[in-house]
Write a protein that holds these residues in place. Sequence first.
Motif, PDB file in Angstrom:
ATOM      1  N   ARG A 102       0.714  -1.253   0.061  1.00  0.00           N
ATOM      2  CA  ARG A 102       0.077  -0.017  -0.028  1.00  0.00           C
ATOM      3  C   ARG A 102       0.823   1.242  -0.012  1.00  0.00           C
ATOM      4  O   ARG A 102       0.335   2.227  -0.412  1.00  0.00           O
ATOM      5  CB  ARG A 102      -0.649  -0.067   0.998  1.00  0.00           C
ATOM      6  N   ASP A 103       2.048   1.157   0.489  1.00  0.00           N
ATOM      7  CA  ASP A 103       3.228   2.382   0.592  1.00  0.00           C
ATOM      8  C   ASP A 103       3.894   2.354  -0.764  1.00  0.00           C
ATOM      9  O   ASP A 103       4.359   3.606  -0.852  1.00  0.00           O
ATOM     10  CB  ASP A 103       4.050   2.107   1.572  1.00  0.00           C
ATOM     11  N   VAL A 104       3.649   1.534  -1.715  1.00  0.00           N
ATOM     12  CA  VAL A 104       4.205   1.717  -2.993  1.00  0.00           C
ATOM     13  C   VAL A 104       3.604   2.733  -3.918  1.00  0.00           C
ATOM     14  O   VAL A 104       2.203   2.528  -4.234  1.00  0.00           O
ATOM     15  CB  VAL A 104       4.282   0.528  -3.753  1.00  0.00           C
ATOM     16  N   ASP A 105       4.072   3.757  -4.503  1.00  0.00           N
ATOM     17  CA  ASP A 105       3.546   4.778  -5.312  1.00  0.00           C
ATOM     18  C   ASP A 105       3.454   4.135  -6.618  1.00  0.00           C
ATOM     19  O   ASP A 105       4.171   4.677  -7.739  1.00  0.00           O
ATOM     20  CB  ASP A 105       4.139   5.911  -5.046  1.00  0.00           C
ATOM     21  N   VAL A 106       2.644   3.354  -7.143  1.00  0.00           N
ATOM     22  CA  VAL A 106       2.257   2.672  -7.917  1.00  0.00           C
ATOM     23  C   VAL A 106       2.081   3.815  -9.380  1.00  0.00           C
ATOM     24  O   VAL A 106       2.660   3.976 -10.388  1.00  0.00           O
ATOM     25  CB  VAL A 106       1.543   1.456  -8.244  1.00  0.00           C
ATOM     26  N   PRO A 107       1.055   4.594  -9.179  1.00  0.00           N
ATOM     27  CA  PRO A 107       0.845   5.756 -10.128  1.00  0.00           C
ATOM     28  C   PRO A 107       2.048   6.540 -10.583  1.00  0.00           C
ATOM     29  O   PRO A 107       2.242   6.880 -11.699  1.00  0.00           O
ATOM     30  CB  PRO A 107      -0.314   6.474  -9.560  1.00  0.00           C
ATOM     31  N   GLY A 108       2.735   6.928  -9.272  1.00  0.00           N
ATOM     32  CA  GLY A 108       3.948   7.817  -9.625  1.00  0.00           C
ATOM     33  C   GLY A 108       4.906   7.160 -10.455  1.00  0.00           C
ATOM     34  O   GLY A 108       5.434   7.725 -11.310  1.00  0.00           O
ATOM     35  N   MET A 109       5.084   5.735 -10.174  1.00  0.00           N
ATOM     36  CA  MET A 109       6.019   4.911 -11.108  1.00  0.00           C
ATOM     37  C   MET A 109       5.544   4.744 -12.465  1.00  0.00           C
ATOM     38  O   MET A 109       6.430   4.896 -13.487  1.00  0.00           O
ATOM     39  CB  MET A 109       6.394   3.614 -10.521  1.00  0.00           C
ATOM     40  N   VAL A 110       4.177   4.736 -12.751  1.00  0.00           N
ATOM     41  CA  VAL A 110       3.601   4.829 -14.116  1.00  0.00           C
ATOM     42  C   VAL A 110       3.858   6.165 -14.891  1.00  0.00           C
ATOM     43  O   VAL A 110       4.478   6.015 -16.094  1.00  0.00           O
ATOM     44  CB  VAL A 110       2.407   4.202 -14.069  1.00  0.00           C
ATOM     45  N   LEU A 111       3.604   7.281 -14.132  1.00  0.00           N
ATOM     46  CA  LEU A 111       3.842   8.331 -14.824  1.00  0.00           C
ATOM     47  C   LEU A 111       5.361   8.667 -14.960  1.00  0.00           C
ATOM     48  O   LEU A 111       5.737   9.397 -16.126  1.00  0.00           O
ATOM     49  CB  LEU A 111       3.338   9.518 -13.801  1.00  0.00           C
ATOM     50  N   PHE A 112       6.206   8.096 -14.157  1.00  0.00           N
ATOM     51  CA  PHE A 112       7.666   8.711 -14.416  1.00  0.00           C
ATOM     52  C   PHE A 112       8.152   7.593 -15.538  1.00  0.00           C
ATOM     53  O   PHE A 112       8.777   8.255 -16.548  1.00  0.00           O
ATOM     54  CB  PHE A 112       8.394   8.069 -12.916  1.00  0.00           C
ATOM     55  N   ALA A 113       7.558   6.421 -15.723  1.00  0.00           N
ATOM     56  CA  ALA A 113       7.889   5.421 -16.881  1.00  0.00           C
ATOM     57  C   ALA A 113       7.343   6.140 -18.355  1.00  0.00           C
ATOM     58  O   ALA A 113       8.030   6.263 -19.215  1.00  0.00           O
ATOM     59  CB  ALA A 113       7.224   3.971 -16.692  1.00  0.00           C
ATOM     60  N   GLY A 114       6.265   6.614 -18.190  1.00  0.00           N
ATOM     61  CA  GLY A 114       5.637   7.247 -19.266  1.00  0.00           C
ATOM     62  C   GLY A 114       6.342   8.484 -20.020  1.00  0.00           C
ATOM     63  O   GLY A 114       6.470   8.732 -20.984  1.00  0.00           O
ATOM     64  N   THR A 115       6.822   9.326 -18.891  1.00  0.00           N
ATOM     65  CA  THR A 115       7.762  10.521 -18.991  1.00  0.00           C
ATOM     66  C   THR A 115       9.073   9.990 -19.764  1.00  0.00           C
ATOM     67  O   THR A 115       9.296  10.561 -21.028  1.00  0.00           O
ATOM     68  CB  THR A 115       7.889  11.461 -17.882  1.00  0.00           C
ATOM     69  N   LEU A 116       9.722   9.137 -19.372  1.00  0.00           N
ATOM     70  CA  LEU A 116      10.918   8.774 -20.002  1.00  0.00           C
ATOM     71  C   LEU A 116      10.581   7.843 -21.485  1.00  0.00           C
ATOM     72  O   LEU A 116      11.443   8.461 -22.050  1.00  0.00           O
ATOM     73  CB  LEU A 116      11.448   7.745 -19.014  1.00  0.00           C
ATOM     74  N   VAL A 117       9.700   7.251 -21.414  1.00  0.00           N
ATOM     75  CA  VAL A 117       9.394   6.315 -22.820  1.00  0.00           C
ATOM     76  C   VAL A 117       8.991   7.593 -23.928  1.00  0.00           C
ATOM     77  O   VAL A 117       9.671   7.456 -24.966  1.00  0.00           O
ATOM     78  CB  VAL A 117       8.344   5.500 -22.530  1.00  0.00           C
ATOM     79  N   SER A 118       8.281   8.483 -23.474  1.00  0.00           N
ATOM     80  CA  SER A 118       7.702   9.485 -24.404  1.00  0.00           C
ATOM     81  C   SER A 118       8.983  10.095 -25.151  1.00  0.00           C
ATOM     82  O   SER A 118       9.157  10.609 -26.094  1.00  0.00           O
ATOM     83  CB  SER A 118       6.561  10.157 -24.028  1.00  0.00           C
ATOM     84  N   LEU A 119       9.879  10.685 -23.956  1.00  0.00           N
ATOM     85  CA  LEU A 119      10.937  11.588 -24.221  1.00  0.00           C
ATOM     86  C   LEU A 119      11.949  10.640 -25.194  1.00  0.00           C
ATOM     87  O   LEU A 119      12.435  11.179 -26.232  1.00  0.00           O
ATOM     88  CB  LEU A 119      11.656  11.995 -22.975  1.00  0.00           C
TER      89      LEU A 119
END
Length: 473
Positions: free
Chosen positions: A217-234
């Motif tokens: 429950r403490d894992v910030d999954v949405p944050g990890m997904v948004l971080f991955a999306g930022t890197l992949v699109s860049l």
Amino acid sequence: MRPRLARRPGGEGAAVRPAPDAFDRRLIAPMVLGSVLNPINSSMIAVALVPIGAAFGAPPAQTVWLVSALYLATAVGQPVIGRLTDMFGPRRLYLTGTALVGAAGLLGALAPSLGVLIGARVLLGFGTSAAYPAAMQLTRREAERTGRDSPAGVLTALAVANQTVAVIGPALGGLLIGVGGWRAVFTVNVPLSAACLVLGALRLPREPRRDAGHGLRDVDVPGMVLFAGTLVSLMLFLMAPRADHWYLPVLTAAVGAAFAVRELRIAQPFVDLRVLGGNGPLIGTYVRQLLGALTSYAFMYGYTQWLEEGRGLSASTAGLTLLPLSGAALVVSTLTGRREAVRAKLVVGAAAQVAACAVLLLIGATSPLPLLLAAGLVMGVPQGLITLANQNALYRQADPARIASAAGLLRTFMYLGALGASAATAGYFPHRADTGGLHGLALFMTAGSVLLLVSSLTDRSLVRLTPRKPGKA
């Protein structure tokens, strides 16, 4: 708190305890072996790109994805797994990651197409993302256990092992290709993975049991997904920066903004931007890691391909031509490793990169072998200085409670530099690695090296880096 170590096989059941005031040397072998899985896979592929392209009828603009796929996966995976390591401990993540490396090696060895081979490289990227953050956290834990903030020897061992493997990788890859074809550079991951699993299971400290549901429950999954999306699109844009791909930088900005908003609002963020934003010296270290990697990886991929296509050397000979690079890097790291001297190492390393780029501008299709060897020899000096200096800087600058995720981000910036280097290599070698493309790439590398030199000279915080007491922020 003293780490609880695995029991010695064949013993009478007594737990193996490290000396109370010295680093537990039983940890060094799994730490070092696991951490070299990524550099060995990143460097061996350099001499395999041409034979793989010939096998599948693919030009350099397509085979470069074998490089980019691994670094893109690792750029995302390192900080994600680093954060999980901070939360759940190094043992579990280390064992899971190294097992994935073996599976990826088998997939690559049996791959029927370039697409499947790229998929195997993605798995390798994620699998090799666990060991380095785990090693950095184990180093910090040992400093806290012993009460001695003396990590220079351990950090040097990690850096020397990674640098040595990275620079001998092309020679090793050429040897494997000569013996078993290009698929051998994937197959070698199977025994390496097995060795890591055995050493990790026997030697890494076990974690105390905790409520798995609460931890997840403490894992910030949405944050990890948004971080991955930022890197992949860049990186998708950087790999093919064309006008009709205008939507990719727009997407990068939008997803990146959403990531920043989320991380600033939640209590347990994936990347604590509030702390990171107030730590200018650490941000500077990340930028210098990117700039150093931009030149070193452009040299490794661009120069190696040119040796094969522009100079007409075989894969095995091209790998051997880079041996002076590995020798110089190993000697420099060994001689300077126990002295942190972060700023001096960065300045000398950046100046040596500029000199190596100048040598590349003198090279042509008929250049004599001594000049080809000299280029690698000069580039070996910064290989032995820059990564070690940035690693020591991060150890002093990062929040100890987030040392694994901070180390993962350091690797992310290194891989962003590597991705930028692979994009530049594809741009300067659109059809084949010719001499004109090599000279253009050398000018690109010079610009990055000059920026690194200026950044190192002007950052006064590097002068003030000093050891701190274990457990203190």
